[in-house]
Design an enzyme around this catalytic site. Structure first.
Site, short mmCIF file in Angstrom:
data_model
loop_
_atom_site.label_atom_id
_atom_site.label_comp_id
_atom_site.label_asym_id
_atom_site.label_seq_id
_atom_site.Cartn_x
_atom_site.Cartn_y
_atom_site.Cartn_z
N ASP A 1 61.30 30.98 46.16
CA ASP A 1 61.55 30.08 47.29
C ASP A 1 63.01 29.62 47.22
O ASP A 1 63.47 29.16 46.16
CB ASP A 1 60.63 28.87 47.23
CG ASP A 1 60.83 27.95 48.42
OD1 ASP A 1 60.23 28.20 49.48
OD2 ASP A 1 61.61 26.97 48.28
N ASN B 1 71.07 26.14 56.83
CA ASN B 1 70.87 26.35 58.27
C ASN B 1 71.45 25.21 59.08
O ASN B 1 72.12 25.42 60.09
CB ASN B 1 69.37 26.48 58.56
CG ASN B 1 68.94 27.91 58.85
OD1 ASN B 1 69.78 28.77 59.09
ND2 ASN B 1 67.65 28.15 58.83
N ASP C 1 61.99 31.56 54.06
CA ASP C 1 62.88 31.62 52.89
C ASP C 1 62.09 31.96 51.64
O ASP C 1 62.45 31.53 50.54
CB ASP C 1 63.63 30.30 52.72
CG ASP C 1 62.69 29.11 52.50
OD1 ASP C 1 61.46 29.29 52.71
OD2 ASP C 1 63.16 28.02 52.13
#
Length: 336
Positions: free
Chosen positions: A211, A219, A254
């Protein structure tokens, strides 16, 4: 004629490839025309070449398959430009053709093979060292055969296009569009095969869940395009540390999963080595495009081993996910 139609019907029923169609048609064409050589060509107008794909030679004239000649100097091109199907006195009409003279051609017939849109594929031809005049029926048969060949080629191309489209659809259904890695569906299918292989070979399957901590911040600060570039770069970084036979997949925004088969002896040590290798691969500076780079402290990685007799790939992924969250909590504790 009835016999010819029966042979033609059989050939059409049996033909699955151009080879299977062209060869019996060339044989029938010899019977219909009485000419000793029949052949099918493909014309590459852009390259200025004509290729003999299939031929049948039963006399003194030899037109070998695979022969390539300049298109500009062929009798096929001359006949096509003149709108002529047959010539029974080649030396008189095309006396400047060196190829015709060397072969000793007297009679030559040719019709174009066209695709559905009218584009020229090639020609269907017959030739002889003797003089022959084809009647109307023979000319009609020649045109019919050329039409059937064009239709068959069109059908083969359409089938090829459908196969490619189906292959692309199958690939897209099992691949992540952004990174090109296998997706979750593909991962679960491959894990099932890896589980069976590991048990058959008395080895162990290790599964790592990765992860990308802090991905939302990347982002938010740099935009989704930069986030996409980061994900692609991370995918390539994970791929770079895989062993032969290992698998990496992207299963979420992700989230990535890596799986590999390790020896049964001390598999926990092999699992730790994989965990450390993957964690190290996610640390570093990553290119976000437009001159932007981000220093990334690394992802959280959780690793588990498949239990003896375990066959549920989804359950293994879920256990690896829980192991990853334990790693995440530990990393947060270290940072606090």
């Amino acid at each position: 004629m009835d016999r010819l139609l029966a042979q033609l019907s059989q050939s059409l029923d049996r033909a699955r490839t151009l080879d299977e169609l062209a060869r019996p048609l060339l044989e029938m064409l010899q019977t219909v025309t009485g000419l000793e050589s029949t052949y099918l060509t493909e014309v590459d107008e852009a390259a200025g070449e004509q290729h003999i794909l299939f031929s049948r030679n039963t006399g003194t004239i030899e037109l070998p398959e695979g022969l390539t000649v300049p298109w500009a100097d062929t009798l096929c091109r001359r006949a096509l430009e003149e709108g002529r199907t047959q010539c029974d006195d080649v030396p008189a009409r095309w006396g400047d053709s060196d190829a015709a003279a060397q072969l000793g051609l007297q009679t030559y017939v040719s019709v174009p093979v066209r695709m559905g849109d009218g584009a020229l594929f090639g020609t269907l031809c017959a030739a002889s060292a003797e003089r022959h005049v084809l009647d109307t029926d023979a000319e009609n048969v020649l045109r019919l055969f050329a039409h059937l060949i064009g239709y068959h080629i069109e059908r083969e191309r359409m089938i090829d296009q459908l196969r490619r489209a189906n292959a692309e659809l199958a690939t897209s259904a099992l691949s992540d569009a952004l990174t090109g890695l296998p997706n979750r569906r593909s991962l679960e299918q491959e894990l099932a095969r890896m589980l069976a292989r590991a048990q058959r070979d008395d080895r162990a399957l290790v599964v790592a869940f990765i992860d990308l901590d802090g991905f939302k911040t990347i982002n938010d600060q740099h935009g989704h395009d930069a986030g996409d570039r980061f994900l692609i770069a991370m995918a390539r970084a994970l791929e770079s540390v895989l062993r032969g036979g290992d698998l990496v997949a992207r299963i979420g925004g992700d989230e990535f999963v890596v799986a590999g088969i390790v020896p049964r002896e001390n598999p926990e040590a092999a699992a730790k080595v994989l965990c450390d290798r993957l964690a190290d691969a996610t640390v570093g500076q990553f290119d976000l495009g437009d001159g932007r780079r981000v220093d990334y402290a690394g992802a959280s990685v959780g690793v588990v081993l498949a239990r003896t007799g375990e066959i549920d790939a989804g359950a293994i992924i879920d256990r690896a996910d829980r192991a990853m969250y334990q790693t995440k909590r530990e990393r947060r504790g270290l940072r606090s």
